[in-house]
Write an enzyme that holds these catalytic residues in place. Structure first.
Site, PDB file in Angstrom:
ATOM      1  N   LYS A   1      38.417  11.453  39.916  1.00  7.82           N
ATOM      2  CA  LYS A   1      39.172  12.195  38.369  1.00  7.82           C
ATOM      3  C   LYS A   1      38.683  11.761  37.419  1.00  7.82           C
ATOM      4  CE  LYS A   1      41.943   8.616  37.402  1.00  7.82           C
ATOM      5  NZ  LYS A   1      42.111   8.103  36.071  1.00  7.82           N
TER       6      LYS A   1
ATOM      7  N   THR B   1      44.315  12.540  33.581  1.00  8.84           N
ATOM      8  CA  THR B   1      42.731  12.286  33.047  1.00  8.84           C
ATOM      9  C   THR B   1      42.032  13.861  32.174  1.00  8.84           C
ATOM     10  OG1 THR B   1      42.629  10.788  34.859  1.00  8.84           O
ATOM     11  CG2 THR B   1      41.339  10.680  33.994  1.00  8.84           C
TER      12      THR B   1
END
Length: 325
Positions: free
Chosen positions: A184, A241
């Site tokens: 991620k 994120t």
């Protein structure tokens, strides 16, 4: 073990959950302020750490520890662990907060821990999820996943960090949680680049979705359960994120998207580690080893390490051949 943003925030979580906590800081001056003022002005100055002990002596910090929380950057984990090994108890649970793939070896963090310590994999746990340190330190509600092959250990860690604002879930899919957590960061760099170029929400949503497809392909190739990657350690961590200005990886990418240099992006994140910058290379190599196609990850690597312009990276991605989703 580690007094950066996430290490500090998680120490607060443990302390608020009623767990006895000792923090190790690499720099003596940081340990001194933590011990005397019960705060970390370098990273989370507003977070109160009353009741948390602190030291720069790693042997003293580890003495009698039942859960050793490893909160250093992924690429420095091996070296630190080698120094700490003599003081780690033979049955201590080793909990990794680091999210990355080791350069060179292409090992996940739990694999690095097992290799250095010789610990049975069932002693090693990982924590992953949408865990932006500043929000957690402010006691904003958040959830996370603790994965461990030994379910009883996962539950013990869960009980040590459950608070009114931090809700940990358990899982036995260590591979899935680690792949979600490492990959991620790379997709967040791509989303930051897009935002820096002035591209909108459609673009970011497309990057998140196609990024998730890459993550699932790699995870499944390594033995992960795809359901894990549809949960907190996958989609949850990815969305937080990729979209939050608090994300170091997204912020780093944003500077690159505006035409800034790698050095400027590093300065913009105040010297804190954007894990995806190094992990994009090792993740790409890991994908190639397993025959997994990861075009976004490849593009991020080329921008960060091969001098590809962000405009050319977008052009290459859009110019790929048409195919079914």
């Amino acid at each position: 073990m580690g007094a950066g943003s996430w290490g500090t925030a998680f120490a607060k979580v443990l302390n608020d959950a009623g767990t006895e906590v000792t923090m190790w800081a690499r720099r003596p001056e940081v340990a001194r302020v933590l011990a005397t003022e019960h705060r970390n002005p370098d990273y989370l100055p507003d977070a109160r750490l009353d009741g948390v002990r602190a030291t720069d002596d790693c042997l003293a910090a580890l003495d009698g520890a039942q859960i050793v929380v490893l909160a250093v950057p992924s690429q420095s984990l091996r070296g630190n662990l080698e120094n700490w090994l003599p003081a780690i108890g033979p049955d201590a649970t080793l909990l990794s907060l680091a999210k990355g793939i080791e350069t060179g070896t292409l090992l996940r963090m739990s694999e690095v821990i097992a290799e250095v310590t010789g610990a049975d994999p069932d002693r090693i746990a990982v924590l992953s999820g949408p865990n932006l340190a500043r929000e957690i330190a402010a006691e904003q509600p958040a959830a996370s996943v603790i994965a461990c092959g030994d379910y009883a250990r996962a539950e013990a860690v869960q009980n040590s960090c459950a608070t009114g604002y931090f809700r940990p879930y358990t899982n036995t899919d260590v591979v899935g949680c680690e792949i979600g957590g490492a990959c991620k960061n790379v997709i967040a760099l791509a989303c930051g680049i897009a935002s820096g170029m002035g591209l909108g929400d459609n673009t970011v949503a497309s990057l998140i979705t196609r990024g998730l497809a890459e993550i699932i392909r790699l995870g499944v190739a390594l033995g992960a359960n795809p359901v894990t990657l549809a949960g907190l350690a996958g989609v949850g961590d990815l969305v937080a994120t990729c979209t939050s200005p608090l994300s170091r990886n997204r912020s780093f990418g944003h500077v690159l998207g505006t035409g800034g240099s790698m050095e400027a992006a590093q300065q913009a994140t105040h010297g804190q580690v954007a894990e995806g910058v190094k992990s994009c290379t090792s993740i790409r190599a890991l994908a190639e080893r397993h025959g997994v196609e990861m075009p976004l990850t490849t593009s991020v690597h080329q921008v960060c390490h091969e001098g590809l312009s962000v405009a050319d990276a977008v052009g290459r991605l859009l110019g790929r051949s048409m195919k079914p989703e």
